[in-house]
Design a protein around this motif. Structure first.
Motif, mmCIF file in Angstrom:
data_model
loop_
_atom_site.group_PDB
_atom_site.id
_atom_site.type_symbol
_atom_site.label_atom_id
_atom_site.label_comp_id
_atom_site.label_asym_id
_atom_site.label_seq_id
_atom_site.Cartn_x
_atom_site.Cartn_y
_atom_site.Cartn_z
ATOM 1 N N TYR A 103 13.938 29.412 3.122
ATOM 2 C CA TYR A 103 13.015 28.404 3.654
ATOM 3 C C TYR A 103 13.540 27.013 3.355
ATOM 4 N N GLY B 132 14.507 41.457 4.485
ATOM 5 C CA GLY B 132 14.192 40.532 5.567
ATOM 6 C C GLY B 132 14.689 39.141 5.252
ATOM 7 N N PHE B 133 14.875 38.377 6.324
ATOM 8 C CA PHE B 133 15.275 36.986 6.164
ATOM 9 C C PHE B 133 14.203 36.279 5.340
ATOM 10 N N PHE C 105 -4.524 37.589 13.970
ATOM 11 C CA PHE C 105 -3.972 38.528 12.985
ATOM 12 C C PHE C 105 -3.506 37.708 11.781
ATOM 13 N N PHE C 106 -3.858 38.150 10.581
ATOM 14 C CA PHE C 106 -3.585 37.335 9.402
ATOM 15 C C PHE C 106 -2.092 37.054 9.225
ATOM 16 N N ILE C 107 -1.795 35.912 8.657
ATOM 17 C CA ILE C 107 -0.405 35.558 8.355
ATOM 18 C C ILE C 107 -0.296 35.281 6.873
ATOM 19 N N GLY D 298 0.674 45.301 2.865
ATOM 20 C CA GLY D 298 1.528 44.419 3.647
ATOM 21 C C GLY D 298 2.799 43.993 2.936
ATOM 22 N N CYS D 299 2.766 43.913 1.606
ATOM 23 C CA CYS D 299 3.947 43.423 0.884
ATOM 24 C C CYS D 299 5.171 44.310 1.097
ATOM 25 N N CYS E 215 5.775 45.652 4.033
ATOM 26 C CA CYS E 215 6.050 45.565 5.474
ATOM 27 C C CYS E 215 6.908 44.332 5.765
ATOM 28 N N ILE E 216 8.164 44.445 5.426
ATOM 29 C CA ILE E 216 9.106 43.324 5.471
ATOM 30 C C ILE E 216 9.232 42.749 6.882
ATOM 31 N N LYS E 217 9.153 41.435 6.963
ATOM 32 C CA LYS E 217 9.302 40.746 8.251
ATOM 33 C C LYS E 217 10.748 40.249 8.404
ATOM 34 N N TRP E 218 11.136 39.933 9.640
ATOM 35 C CA TRP E 218 12.472 39.406 9.953
ATOM 36 C C TRP E 218 13.554 40.302 9.325
ATOM 37 N N CYS F 262 -2.971 42.677 2.948
ATOM 38 C CA CYS F 262 -2.188 42.083 1.868
ATOM 39 C C CYS F 262 -2.752 42.598 0.553
ATOM 40 N N LEU G 139 6.673 29.754 3.232
ATOM 41 C CA LEU G 139 6.150 30.684 2.216
ATOM 42 C C LEU G 139 4.700 30.404 1.828
#
Ligand SMILES: Nc1nc2c(c(=O)[nH]1)N[C@H]1C(S)=C(S)[C@@H](COP(=O)(O)O)O[C@H]1N2
Ligand SMILES: [Mo]
Length: 408
Positions: free
Chosen positions: A204, A200-201, A109-111, A255-256, A258-261, A158, A86
Motif C-alpha cells: 500500500y 495476495g497482493f 457487500f462489506f469491505i 474472511g481473513c 479469503c485472500i484478495k488479489w 470478518c 488497509l
C-alpha cells in the motif's frame, strides 16, 4: 481494528435517511410519499419460501411505527466506503435483510481493506504456482476467467465482526470462479507438498494504523475441497475492493482466510511456519494462543451463530407490538432450531418463526413476536439447541445486542 473508525455516529435505523434506498431502490421521496406503511410492506416482504410471515399475517396487524435501534453500538454509516487501503472499511447494513433480499448487493457487500492505490493492472495479472513443484507455473488471468463457473451463494464474515460496528462486516454473495483443487491438480508437485500458501497482493502507498500488511493463509490441501478462486460476484466482474481480478473464497471460513488479489500459490511442507496474517487473526479465529506453525491452527471456520438484525415496532389503536427479525448462519452446518432470551436472568424460549437453516443456506431469516413486559433495556442473546458443533462465539456473548423499549 475498530480503533480507527473515522466516525462514531450512533445509527438510528428508523430515520427516513437510513431507510431510503434500502429496499430495492425505494427513494426517499417514495418513502415519504407512501408513509411508514409502504416501508412496512417492503420490510415484511411478500415473497414466501423463507418461512417468513407475509405482510397480511403480520402478528398484530396495525401500522408499522419504525425500528427500535440497538443500544451501545457506535458505528460509522453503513453502505459507504470509509478510509482507504488497509484502513478502508465498508459496513453492510444487516437491518436491510428481507426474504427478497437475501444476497447483499455488490455495492453494499462489506469491505475490509480497500484496493491498494499501487495495485497492478488486472489485465496483465497472473498467479505464480511454485514451491515444492516439479516446475513453477504462471497462470494467466484469462485462463482463470475462462474456466469460471457458478459456485453458489456463500456468506463471508470478518473474524473481527463486532457489535460496535453493528456486525456490518458480514455479507452474502453469489460467486463464480474456479475450484482451487482443479487448478492445482494440473501442477506436478514434489513429495511432501501437502500444504499450500495462498498469497495476495498486499502493498500500500500508506502505512496502516491498524493492520499489518502481508496477506497469506496456509492450508492443508484437504481444507480446500470447496475453496475457489472467484472472478465474479452476483453476476458482475469482481470489484477492485473485493480482490479483482481474482480472490480466494473458502466457504464456511472467516474472511481473513479469503485472500484478495491472489498472485501466488506456493506448495509447502507440513512443517511450514504460520503467516503473519494467521498470527494476527489467531485470537479472532479462536485459536489457542498464537501458534508458530501452520499445522497448529484449527480451521478458521465460522461457528453456528444467530443475531437479531432489527426490532420492528407496530401500533394498532392503543396496542403496541414488537417483532424481532434476525439471521442464523454458520458455514455448511444445518441449524434445526433457534432460541432467544431477553435477559441474562430469563430462560431461553423458542424463536416463533424459524425455518431450519439447511447446509447450503448461506444464512436465513427468522422472526419472533415479542411482548416485552415493561419499558427498559433488554439484552438479547440467541442459542442453538443441539448445535452440530459448539456455537462458541454465540455462547461467549459476542453476538449479544441490547434494545431500549420506551413503551409497551
Ligand atoms: N490481500 C488481502 N486479502 C485480504 C485482506 C487483506 O487485507 N489483504 N483482508 C482479509 C480479511 S481480514 C477479510 S474479512 C476479507 C474481506 O473481504 P471483502 O473486503 O471483500 O469483504 O478479505 C481478506 N483478504
Ligand atoms: Mo477480517
Amino acid at each position: 481494528m475498530s480503533r480507527s473508525l473515522p466516525s462514531t455516529i450512533v445509527h438510528k435505523p428508523d430515520e427516513a435517511e437510513a431507510m431510503s434506498g434500502a429496499y430495492g431502490g425505494t427513494s426517499r421521496r417514495r418513502f415519504l410519499g407512501t408513509g411508514a406503511l409502504g416501508v412496512a410492506g417492503l420490510l415484511l416482504g411478500r415473497e414466501h419460501g423463507w418461512g417468513i410471515a407475509a405482510a397480511e399475517d403480520e402478528p398484530a396487524g396495525g401500522k408499522f411505527a419504525g425500528l427500535v435501534p440497538f443500544e451501545d453500538e457506535q458505528a460509522a454509516p453503513a453502505g459507504t466506503l470509509l478510509g482507504a487501503e488497509l484502513d478502508g472499511r465498508l459496513f453492510t447494513d444487516l437491518a436491510k435483510i428481507s426474504p427478497g433480499r437475501v444476497v447483499t448487493p455488490n455495492a453494499e457487500f462489506f469491505i475490509r481493506t480497500a484496493a491498494s492505490s499501487v495495485l497492478p493492472n488486472a489485465e496483465g495479472w497472473s498467479i505464480a504456482i511454485d514451491g515444492l513443484v516439479e516446475r513453477p507455473v504462471q497462470l494467466g488471468i484469462g485462463v482463470i476467467r475462462k474456466a469460471s463457473k457458478a459456485m453458489g451463494a456463500h456468506l463471508m464474515e470478518c473474524a473481527g465482526n463486532v457489535a460496535r460496528t453493528r456486525f456490518g462486516l458480514m455479507s452474502v454473495a453469489r460467486w463464480a470462479g474456479v475450484p482451487v483443487l482443479d487448478l492445482l491438480g494440473e501442477v506436478k508437485r514434489k513429495s511432501g507438498a501437502g500444504w499450500v500458501e495462498i498469497c495476495g497482493f498486499d502493498e500500500y502507498s500508506v502505512a496502516s494504523r491498524t493492520s499489518d500488511p502481508g496477506a497469506s493463509w496456509i492450508f492443508p490441501m484437504g481444507a480446500l475441497k470447496e475453496a475457489f478462486l472467484a472472478t465474479e460476484m452476483n453476476g458482475e466482474p469482481l470489484m477492485a475492493d473485493h480482490g479483482a481480478p481474482v480472490r480466494l473464497v473458502v466457504p464456511g471460513w472467516y474472511g481473513c482466510a479469503c485472500i484478495k488479489w491472489v498472485n501466488r500459490i506456493t506448495f509447502v511442507e507440513e512443517g511450514a511456519e504460520a503467516s503473519s496474517q494467521m498470527r494476527e487473526y489467531a485470537v479472532r479465529t479462536l485459536q489457542e494462543g498464537k501458534p508458530q506453525f501452520a499445522k497448529e491452527y484449527a480451521p478458521a471456520l465460522t461457528g453456528p451463530a444467530a443475531l437479531p438484525v432489527r426490532v420492528e415496532k407496530w401500533v394498532r389503536g392503543e396496542k403496541i407490538r414488537y417483532r424481532m427479525v434476525g439471521i442464523a448462519w454458520g458455514g455448511s452446518h444445518r441449524i434445526g432450531a433457534l432460541q432467544i432470551r431477553f435477559s441474562p436472568l430469563k430462560r431461553f424460549e423458542m424463536v416463533s418463526e424459524f425455518r431450519p437453516k439447511q447446509t447450503t443456506d448461506p444464512w436465513n431469516i427468522w422472526t419472533h413476536a415479542w411482548f416485552p413486559p415493561a419499558p427498559g433495556d433488554y439484552q438479547i442473546r440467541m442459542a442453538i439447541p443441539d448445535s452440530p458443533v459448539p456455537a462458541r462465539k454465540l455462547e461467549m456473548g459476542l453476538y449479544d445486542r441490547t434494545v431500549h423499549i420506551g413503551e409497551v
